[in-house]
Write a protein that holds these residues in place. Sequence first.
Motif, PDB file in Angstrom:
ATOM      1  N   LYS A 118       0.856  -1.432  -0.196  1.00 60.27           N
ATOM      2  CA  LYS A 118      -0.084   0.003   0.209  1.00 60.27           C
ATOM      3  C   LYS A 118       0.696   1.316  -0.056  1.00 60.27           C
ATOM      4  CE  LYS A 118      -3.958  -2.708   2.617  1.00 60.27           C
ATOM      5  NZ  LYS A 118      -5.285  -2.232   3.240  1.00 60.27           N
ATOM      6  N   ASP A 119       2.020   0.849   0.565  1.00 57.50           N
ATOM      7  CA  ASP A 119       3.009   2.545   0.574  1.00 57.50           C
ATOM      8  C   ASP A 119       2.632   2.559  -0.724  1.00 57.50           C
ATOM      9  OD1 ASP A 119       2.160   2.389   3.155  1.00 57.50           O
ATOM     10  OD2 ASP A 119       4.386   1.450   4.001  1.00 57.50           O
ATOM     11  N   LEU A 120       3.128   1.300  -1.584  1.00 52.52           N
ATOM     12  CA  LEU A 120       4.020   1.424  -2.546  1.00 52.52           C
ATOM     13  C   LEU A 120       3.361   2.461  -4.038  1.00 52.52           C
ATOM     14  CD1 LEU A 120       6.557   0.713  -4.402  1.00 52.52           C
ATOM     15  CD2 LEU A 120       6.042  -1.548  -5.026  1.00 52.52           C
ATOM     16  N   LEU A 121       2.084   1.921  -3.535  1.00 51.31           N
ATOM     17  CA  LEU A 121       0.912   2.509  -4.366  1.00 51.31           C
ATOM     18  C   LEU A 121       0.901   3.928  -4.255  1.00 51.31           C
ATOM     19  CD1 LEU A 121      -1.453  -0.296  -4.302  1.00 51.31           C
ATOM     20  CD2 LEU A 121      -0.162  -0.142  -6.149  1.00 51.31           C
ATOM     21  N   GLY A 122       1.008   4.357  -2.779  1.00 46.19           N
ATOM     22  CA  GLY A 122       0.835   6.300  -2.160  1.00 46.19           C
ATOM     23  C   GLY A 122       2.276   6.801  -3.273  1.00 46.19           C
ATOM     24  N   LEU A 123       3.006   6.098  -3.517  1.00 46.38           N
ATOM     25  CA  LEU A 123       3.927   6.404  -3.717  1.00 46.38           C
ATOM     26  C   LEU A 123       4.281   6.362  -5.317  1.00 46.38           C
ATOM     27  CD1 LEU A 123       6.476   7.162  -3.691  1.00 46.38           C
ATOM     28  CD2 LEU A 123       7.856   5.236  -4.701  1.00 46.38           C
ATOM     29  N   ALA A 124       3.540   5.788  -6.135  1.00 47.65           N
ATOM     30  CA  ALA A 124       2.500   4.986  -7.388  1.00 47.65           C
ATOM     31  C   ALA A 124       1.733   6.540  -7.731  1.00 47.65           C
ATOM     32  CB  ALA A 124       2.124   4.129  -7.690  1.00 47.65           C
ATOM     33  N   ARG A 125       0.996   6.783  -6.849  1.00 53.09           N
ATOM     34  CA  ARG A 125       0.126   7.816  -6.783  1.00 53.09           C
ATOM     35  C   ARG A 125       0.705   9.152  -7.102  1.00 53.09           C
ATOM     36  NH1 ARG A 125      -4.158   5.984  -9.127  1.00 53.09           N
ATOM     37  NH2 ARG A 125      -4.268   7.493 -10.531  1.00 53.09           N
ATOM     38  N   ARG A 126       1.630   9.672  -6.541  1.00 51.41           N
ATOM     39  CA  ARG A 126       2.152  10.497  -6.403  1.00 51.41           C
ATOM     40  C   ARG A 126       3.360  10.971  -8.188  1.00 51.41           C
ATOM     41  NH1 ARG A 126       6.549  12.283  -2.306  1.00 51.41           N
ATOM     42  NH2 ARG A 126       7.228  13.968  -4.087  1.00 51.41           N
ATOM     43  N   LEU A 127       3.357  10.195  -8.225  1.00 53.54           N
ATOM     44  CA  LEU A 127       4.133   9.477  -9.538  1.00 53.54           C
ATOM     45  C   LEU A 127       2.804  10.135 -10.564  1.00 53.54           C
ATOM     46  CD1 LEU A 127       6.538   7.242  -8.943  1.00 53.54           C
ATOM     47  CD2 LEU A 127       7.066   9.552  -9.657  1.00 53.54           C
ATOM     48  N   ALA A 128       1.714   9.590 -10.605  1.00 49.73           N
ATOM     49  CA  ALA A 128       0.158   9.971 -11.668  1.00 49.73           C
ATOM     50  C   ALA A 128       0.176  11.453 -11.237  1.00 49.73           C
ATOM     51  CB  ALA A 128      -0.419   8.241 -11.536  1.00 49.73           C
ATOM     52  N   ASP A 129      -0.295  11.249 -10.370  1.00 47.21           N
ATOM     53  CA  ASP A 129      -1.139  12.718 -10.526  1.00 47.21           C
ATOM     54  C   ASP A 129      -0.206  13.321  -9.928  1.00 47.21           C
ATOM     55  OD1 ASP A 129      -3.021  10.879 -10.420  1.00 47.21           O
ATOM     56  OD2 ASP A 129      -2.777  10.489  -8.287  1.00 47.21           O
ATOM     57  N   ALA A 130       0.980  13.525 -10.103  1.00 48.54           N
ATOM     58  CA  ALA A 130       1.692  14.859  -9.968  1.00 48.54           C
ATOM     59  C   ALA A 130       1.676  15.981 -11.443  1.00 48.54           C
ATOM     60  CB  ALA A 130       2.770  14.511 -10.860  1.00 48.54           C
ATOM     61  N   ASP A 131       1.396  15.281 -12.937  1.00 52.02           N
ATOM     62  CA  ASP A 131       0.563  16.830 -13.765  1.00 52.02           C
ATOM     63  C   ASP A 131      -1.208  16.559 -13.449  1.00 52.02           C
ATOM     64  OD1 ASP A 131      -0.034  18.212 -15.509  1.00 52.02           O
ATOM     65  OD2 ASP A 131       1.351  17.838 -17.045  1.00 52.02           O
ATOM     66  N   ILE A 132      -2.207  17.923 -12.845  1.00 53.56           N
ATOM     67  CA  ILE A 132      -2.946  17.209 -12.956  1.00 53.56           C
ATOM     68  C   ILE A 132      -3.886  17.717 -14.315  1.00 53.56           C
ATOM     69  CG2 ILE A 132      -4.975  18.995 -11.880  1.00 53.56           C
ATOM     70  CD1 ILE A 132      -3.341  19.996  -9.630  1.00 53.56           C
ATOM     71  N   ASP A 133      -3.138  17.582 -15.040  1.00 52.09           N
ATOM     72  CA  ASP A 133      -3.675  18.457 -16.534  1.00 52.09           C
ATOM     73  C   ASP A 133      -3.154  16.844 -17.278  1.00 52.09           C
ATOM     74  OD1 ASP A 133      -4.521  21.456 -16.191  1.00 52.09           O
ATOM     75  OD2 ASP A 133      -2.888  21.739 -16.722  1.00 52.09           O
ATOM     76  N   ARG A 134      -2.917  16.153 -17.398  1.00 48.00           N
ATOM     77  CA  ARG A 134      -1.907  15.336 -18.179  1.00 48.00           C
ATOM     78  C   ARG A 134      -1.309  13.658 -17.068  1.00 48.00           C
ATOM     79  NH1 ARG A 134       1.680  14.562 -20.578  1.00 48.00           N
ATOM     80  NH2 ARG A 134       1.029  13.759 -22.717  1.00 48.00           N
ATOM     81  N   PRO A 135      -2.475  13.191 -16.141  1.00 49.86           N
ATOM     82  CA  PRO A 135      -2.213  12.345 -14.954  1.00 49.86           C
ATOM     83  C   PRO A 135      -2.666  10.951 -16.002  1.00 49.86           C
ATOM     84  CG  PRO A 135      -5.291  12.640 -15.341  1.00 49.86           C
ATOM     85  CD  PRO A 135      -4.230  13.773 -16.532  1.00 49.86           C
ATOM     86  N   GLY A 136      -1.728   9.934 -14.786  1.00 50.00           N
ATOM     87  CA  GLY A 136      -1.194   9.086 -15.274  1.00 50.00           C
ATOM     88  C   GLY A 136      -1.862   8.022 -14.970  1.00 50.00           C
ATOM     89  N   ALA A 137      -1.856   6.834 -14.841  1.00 47.66           N
ATOM     90  CA  ALA A 137      -2.742   5.968 -14.564  1.00 47.66           C
ATOM     91  C   ALA A 137      -1.797   4.784 -13.712  1.00 47.66           C
ATOM     92  CB  ALA A 137      -3.455   4.948 -15.905  1.00 47.66           C
ATOM     93  N   VAL A 138      -2.596   4.030 -12.339  1.00 50.91           N
ATOM     94  CA  VAL A 138      -1.211   3.106 -12.099  1.00 50.91           C
ATOM     95  C   VAL A 138      -2.044   1.685 -12.701  1.00 50.91           C
ATOM     96  CG1 VAL A 138      -0.948   2.407  -9.579  1.00 50.91           C
ATOM     97  CG2 VAL A 138      -1.119   4.831  -9.856  1.00 50.91           C
ATOM     98  N   VAL A 139      -1.204   1.300 -13.175  1.00 50.01           N
ATOM     99  CA  VAL A 139      -1.208  -0.426 -13.107  1.00 50.01           C
ATOM    100  C   VAL A 139      -0.658  -1.053 -12.943  1.00 50.01           C
ATOM    101  CG1 VAL A 139      -0.928  -2.510 -15.216  1.00 50.01           C
ATOM    102  CG2 VAL A 139      -1.523   0.342 -15.774  1.00 50.01           C
ATOM    103  N   VAL A 140      -1.449  -2.209 -12.082  1.00 52.71           N
ATOM    104  CA  VAL A 140      -0.847  -2.994 -10.633  1.00 52.71           C
ATOM    105  C   VAL A 140      -1.164  -4.654 -11.852  1.00 52.71           C
ATOM    106  CG1 VAL A 140      -3.224  -3.774  -9.457  1.00 52.71           C
ATOM    107  CG2 VAL A 140      -1.266  -4.132  -9.031  1.00 52.71           C
TER     108      VAL A 140
END
Length: 427
Positions: A118-140
Motif C-alpha cells: 500500500k505504501d508502494l501504491l501511494g508512491l505510484a499515485r504521487r508519480l501519476a497525479d503530479a500533473d493535474i492536466d495530464r494525469p497518469g494511471a496506476v497499473v498493478v
Amino acid sequence: MTEIRRRDPRREWVARNRLHPEHASVLAALGDIGGGGAASEWLGPQGVVRRNPHAIGFIGPNGVKRIDRSGAQQGGEAPGGTRQAVKDDRRRVEIPEPAFLVAVVPDMAGGRLSGHDKDLLGLARRLADADIDRPGAVVVILFGEHREEALGEAGIDRVLHLEDDAYAGFAPQARLAALSAVERELAPRHWLLPDSPLGGADLGRRLAARLGERPATGVWQLEADAGSPLGWRCTARGAAESLDILRPLPRVALALAECAEPVDETRHAAEPLALGSELPAILSRVEDLGQVAVDPAGVALAEAEFILSGGNGVNDWDGFHHAARVLGATEGASRVAVDDGHMARDRQVGATGTWVTARVYLAVGISGAIQHLQGIQGCDKVVAINMDPGCDMIKRADLAVIGDSAPVLEALVALVEQSREEKRDAA
C-alpha cells in the motif's frame, strides 16, 4: 409554573456511561428536550449545549478516533439499537485516457495487499497525479490467485491479473517473461516494486537487467526535479542503510516500506486490463518444491506473520502454550507478563520490546497500553480476547471476543483440531 430547569443527575450519568443499557434512549430523550433531536448533544441545566465526545467520532481500523465535524458519521448506536450507516464520501477517480502508465508489481503476501504494498501504491499515485492536466494511471500486475477486494481503495486504476498456475509459487523466470510482455505492449513510464525479501527485490533486479536499466534500490523518498530525465529525483538507502544516495529516478525503482502515505482519500476504478497478445510459454529451469515447514517457536517476533501474545489476563499458561503449538503461532507477551516471569524478555511486544508486523496478531488478556499499541501498529489484522469490553486493545482490534481467555482458547483449539481431522479423513 416556574421556569427553573430541574436536573436529573441519574439521567446525566447514564448519558455519560456508554456501557449502560439505557445509554442510547437517554441520549435521544435529552436531544428531544434540547430541541435538536440529536443523540450526540443536548441542552444542559444552565442552557449550555452538552456534547457527547463518544458520539461525534468513530474508532478507525487502527484504533484512532476519527472526528467528523459534519455530523454525517456517528460512532455510537442510534435509538432502537441499530447502528447508523457510515457514508463513504471519498472522491471517485476515473482516468479513461491516461497520459502515461505507472506499473506496480506488489508482493501480495497471502493473497492480499500488505502495508508495504500500500505504501508502494501511494508512491505510484504521487508519480501519476503530479500533473493535474495530464494525469497518469496506476497499473498493478497480479500473479496467481488473490483475495483482495479493495484494490480501488488502494489507488489502482487498472488491474492486469495473470492467473496461470505457471506464476504460482517461486517462478521468477515466468513472471519476468510476463513483465517483459507488459513492457513491450504497454511501455510504462515507471516500474515500481517493493524492495522486500518476499520476491519483489529479486524480481525487480531481474526486470532491470532485462530492460537494461540501472535500478534504484532502497528508495524511501521522491522529490520533483525538472533537471532529471523523468522529472523526479529519489533518495535511497545505501551502505547497509547508513548512507542516503541522491540520484535521478530511473524507470525501475525498488522502494522500502513507508516510502509514501497509503491512499485513503480517493477511490479508483481498478478496471480489469488484458494484454492483446498471448504470453509466451516459458520452460523454467527452477522447480518450486513448496514451502519448508518452520518451527514457529524459532521465528523472531519481528519476522513472524502469526503471533499469539499473552498478557496479565492469562491464567492458564500451559493452555496458552498448547494453543500456540496447535495454531502454529509464534508466542509473544506484554511487558507485564514478561516482568512476572511467564515469558522470556525477547518475546516482549511493544515500543519497549519488539515492533511486530504480523499479518495476524492475536492478543489474549492484554489491556492495550500505549507502548504495546505502538509496537503492533504495523500488524494487518488484530484479534483480541479480553474480559473488559472497554479496554484499548478491544478498540484497536479488528475482531474482539469478550470472555475468559482459557475457555475461548480451548474452544478455538478444539475447532482447529476437529477441522484437521476432517481433512485427514477426507483425504
